[in-house]
Write a protein that holds these residues in place. Structure first.
Motif, mmCIF file in Angstrom:
data_model
loop_
_atom_site.group_PDB
_atom_site.id
_atom_site.type_symbol
_atom_site.label_atom_id
_atom_site.label_comp_id
_atom_site.label_asym_id
_atom_site.label_seq_id
_atom_site.Cartn_x
_atom_site.Cartn_y
_atom_site.Cartn_z
ATOM 1 N N ASN A 115 -5.406 4.393 -2.044
ATOM 2 C CA ASN A 115 -6.768 4.663 -1.604
ATOM 3 C C ASN A 115 -7.343 5.941 -2.197
ATOM 4 O O ASN A 115 -8.439 6.338 -1.868
ATOM 5 C CB ASN A 115 -6.878 4.646 -0.067
ATOM 6 C CG ASN A 115 -6.117 5.770 0.581
ATOM 7 O OD1 ASN A 115 -5.317 6.430 -0.076
ATOM 8 N ND2 ASN A 115 -6.354 5.993 1.863
ATOM 9 N N LYS A 163 0.100 4.456 -0.606
ATOM 10 C CA LYS A 163 -0.527 5.779 -0.440
ATOM 11 C C LYS A 163 0.446 6.735 0.254
ATOM 12 O O LYS A 163 1.135 6.334 1.193
ATOM 13 C CB LYS A 163 -1.826 5.657 0.357
ATOM 14 C CG LYS A 163 -1.683 5.110 1.756
ATOM 15 C CD LYS A 163 -3.052 4.780 2.352
ATOM 16 C CE LYS A 163 -2.934 4.325 3.782
ATOM 17 N NZ LYS A 163 -4.115 3.555 4.233
ATOM 18 N N VAL A 179 0.851 -1.196 0.000
ATOM 19 C CA VAL A 179 0.000 0.000 0.000
ATOM 20 C C VAL A 179 0.884 1.243 0.000
ATOM 21 O O VAL A 179 1.525 1.573 0.998
ATOM 22 C CB VAL A 179 -0.967 -0.016 1.203
ATOM 23 C CG1 VAL A 179 -1.786 1.268 1.248
ATOM 24 C CG2 VAL A 179 -1.891 -1.237 1.127
ATOM 25 N N MET A 222 -3.804 -6.146 7.281
ATOM 26 C CA MET A 222 -2.953 -4.985 7.069
ATOM 27 C C MET A 222 -1.739 -5.143 7.986
ATOM 28 O O MET A 222 -1.543 -6.198 8.570
ATOM 29 C CB MET A 222 -3.708 -3.686 7.382
ATOM 30 C CG MET A 222 -5.197 -3.746 7.068
ATOM 31 S SD MET A 222 -6.038 -2.150 6.931
ATOM 32 C CE MET A 222 -5.468 -1.248 8.349
ATOM 33 N N SER A 223 -0.961 -4.085 8.128
ATOM 34 C CA SER A 223 0.248 -4.216 8.955
ATOM 35 C C SER A 223 -0.077 -4.761 10.349
ATOM 36 O O SER A 223 0.680 -5.548 10.901
ATOM 37 C CB SER A 223 0.963 -2.867 9.084
ATOM 38 O OG SER A 223 1.452 -2.472 7.817
ATOM 39 N N ILE A 263 -7.984 0.477 -3.232
ATOM 40 C CA ILE A 263 -8.403 -0.160 -1.979
ATOM 41 C C ILE A 263 -9.261 0.748 -1.108
ATOM 42 O O ILE A 263 -9.816 0.297 -0.122
ATOM 43 C CB ILE A 263 -7.178 -0.654 -1.164
ATOM 44 C CG1 ILE A 263 -6.284 0.515 -0.765
ATOM 45 C CG2 ILE A 263 -6.389 -1.701 -1.951
ATOM 46 C CD1 ILE A 263 -5.207 0.131 0.244
ATOM 47 N N MET A 312 -12.131 -4.922 6.397
ATOM 48 C CA MET A 312 -11.170 -4.262 7.279
ATOM 49 C C MET A 312 -11.570 -4.568 8.709
ATOM 50 O O MET A 312 -12.726 -4.351 9.088
ATOM 51 C CB MET A 312 -11.176 -2.749 7.046
ATOM 52 C CG MET A 312 -10.620 -2.369 5.687
ATOM 53 S SD MET A 312 -10.661 -0.590 5.419
ATOM 54 C CE MET A 312 -9.289 -0.084 6.468
ATOM 55 N N ARG A 367 -2.983 -6.381 2.338
ATOM 56 C CA ARG A 367 -2.735 -4.981 1.977
ATOM 57 C C ARG A 367 -1.859 -4.357 3.050
ATOM 58 O O ARG A 367 -2.336 -4.037 4.136
ATOM 59 C CB ARG A 367 -4.072 -4.220 1.885
ATOM 60 C CG ARG A 367 -5.159 -4.923 1.045
ATOM 61 C CD ARG A 367 -6.442 -4.102 1.051
ATOM 62 N NE ARG A 367 -6.892 -3.777 2.397
ATOM 63 C CZ ARG A 367 -7.716 -4.520 3.121
ATOM 64 N NH1 ARG A 367 -8.217 -5.635 2.645
ATOM 65 N NH2 ARG A 367 -8.056 -4.144 4.343
ATOM 66 N N ILE A 368 -0.578 -4.203 2.745
ATOM 67 C CA ILE A 368 0.373 -3.799 3.787
ATOM 68 C C ILE A 368 1.071 -2.503 3.396
ATOM 69 O O ILE A 368 1.725 -2.420 2.354
ATOM 70 C CB ILE A 368 1.415 -4.911 4.019
ATOM 71 C CG1 ILE A 368 0.693 -6.228 4.397
ATOM 72 C CG2 ILE A 368 2.398 -4.492 5.111
ATOM 73 C CD1 ILE A 368 1.630 -7.404 4.603
ATOM 74 N N GLY A 369 0.898 -1.480 4.244
ATOM 75 C CA GLY A 369 1.526 -0.192 4.009
ATOM 76 C C GLY A 369 2.669 0.078 4.966
ATOM 77 O O GLY A 369 3.848 -0.030 4.636
ATOM 78 N N SER A 370 2.330 0.426 6.209
ATOM 79 C CA SER A 370 3.320 0.986 7.129
ATOM 80 C C SER A 370 4.471 0.033 7.457
ATOM 81 O O SER A 370 5.587 0.501 7.689
ATOM 82 C CB SER A 370 2.630 1.478 8.405
ATOM 83 O OG SER A 370 1.805 0.486 8.939
ATOM 84 N N SER A 392 1.825 5.108 7.365
ATOM 85 C CA SER A 392 0.541 5.455 8.009
ATOM 86 C C SER A 392 0.596 5.231 9.515
ATOM 87 O O SER A 392 1.654 5.159 10.092
ATOM 88 C CB SER A 392 -0.619 4.678 7.396
ATOM 89 O OG SER A 392 -0.328 3.321 7.260
HETATM 90 C C1 LIG Z 1 -3.837 2.200 4.421
HETATM 91 C C2 LIG Z 1 -4.629 0.989 4.141
HETATM 92 C C3 LIG Z 1 -4.063 -0.272 4.327
HETATM 93 C C4 LIG Z 1 -2.656 -0.489 4.864
HETATM 94 O O1 LIG Z 1 -2.617 -0.155 6.211
HETATM 95 P P1 LIG Z 1 -1.237 -0.307 7.037
HETATM 96 O O2 LIG Z 1 -1.686 -0.302 8.439
HETATM 97 O O3 LIG Z 1 -0.410 0.881 6.680
HETATM 98 O O4 LIG Z 1 -0.624 -1.579 6.626
HETATM 99 C C5 LIG Z 1 -4.835 -1.379 4.014
HETATM 100 N N1 LIG Z 1 -6.100 -1.248 3.536
HETATM 101 C C6 LIG Z 1 -6.684 -0.051 3.356
HETATM 102 C C7 LIG Z 1 -8.066 0.006 2.827
HETATM 103 C C8 LIG Z 1 -5.959 1.108 3.645
HETATM 104 O O5 LIG Z 1 -6.533 2.298 3.444
#
Ligand SMILES: *Cc1c(COP(=O)(O)O)cnc(C)c1O
Length: 233
Positions: free
Chosen positions: A63, A42, A40, A208-209, A83, A167, A224-227, A233
């Motif tokens: 997103n 963003k 992710v 997610m994370s 997403i 989520m 879905r992994i961002g941070s 995030s």
């Molecule tokens: C930001 C986001 C993520 C990733 O979240 P992290 O906690 O940063 O891994 C996953 N899904 C959605 C819909 C998001 O908006």
């Protein structure tokens, strides 16, 4: 800022995340090839996305439509996932650009996607977002609305429902997400018995994370992994 230092910490984060995915697969007897990492990105700059591509990332999640469109133009060789909550007035830019839209959460959005896809002569692969935890502020259809929604979708000939997304509530304890993920997996299993036109249910997008290992243990196909990767995030 872009530097070899950033590249190094990105590589470290990515290796850690991939190792954790492998461990979660091993702990649940799953083939690692059956789990796709959606990074992710963003708020992350395009240079960092390009670094991640060099490190082998094939799938990115955004997103916001404007960010997806911009990055995809510069980095078209990977798969871009939408997403986040999708406004109907942004539909025209996302159809044909997102490899998969994870956030179909209401009927009028499906209608808007259908209309745009018809103009372009495309089909639109989507996931139906389910509000398992029944949080007021979260998007998604209620669990008992999933089946009627899926059954109605053959009215919209260009929509392909490839799976379900959820989520979990924000939480420090990953285990708190387990019942949420388990319920989504159960809904998929129950509904796979119905042969519904334009519905395949091959993907569960969850984790997610905060909780991706638990999600994998409960059957996630897309995490879905961002941070954990980008500190974003
Ligand atoms: C930001 C986001 C993520 C990733 O979240 P992290 O906690 O940063 O891994 C996953 N899904 C959605 C819909 C998001 O908006």
């Amino acid at each position: 800022m872009h530097s070899t230092d950033n590249m190094h910490s990105l590589e470290t984060n990515l290796n850690n995340t991939r190792q954790r995915i492998l461990t979660a697969c091993a702990s649940s007897g799953r083939d690692p090839k059956s789990v796709t990492l959606v990074a992710v990105s963003k708020t992350v700059d395009v240079e960092t996305v390009q670094d991640a591509v060099k490190l082998g990332v094939t799938d990115f999640g955004e997103n916001r439509v404007s960010e997806l469109v911009h990055k995809r133009e510069i980095v078209p060789e990977v798969r871009w996932h939408m997403i986040g909550r999708l406004q109907t007035n942004k539909v025209k830019d996302v159809v044909g650009r997102a490899w998969l839209i994870h956030s179909l959460d209401r009927w009028n959005l499906a209608e808007a996607l259908q209309k745009r896809a018809d103009i372009l002569g495309l089909t639109v692969p989507v996931l139906l977002q389910v509000n398992i935890a029944r949080e007021e502020q979260k998007a998604g259809v209620q669990p008992d609305e999933v089946l009627p929604f899926l059954k109605s979708i053959d009215q919209l000939s260009r929509i392909r429902i490839m799976g379900l997304m959820t989520m979990a509530p924000l939480n420090d304890d990953a285990e708190a997400s387990r019942p949420v993920f388990r319920e989504l997996a159960q809904i998929r299993k129950r509904l796979q018995r119905y042969k519904i036109p334009n519905v395949t249910l091959q993907y569960l997008s969850m984790g997610m994370s905060q909780d991706f290992e638990v999600a994998i243990q409960e059957g996630a196909d897309l995490v879905r992994i961002g941070s954990s990767i980008f500190n974003n995030s």
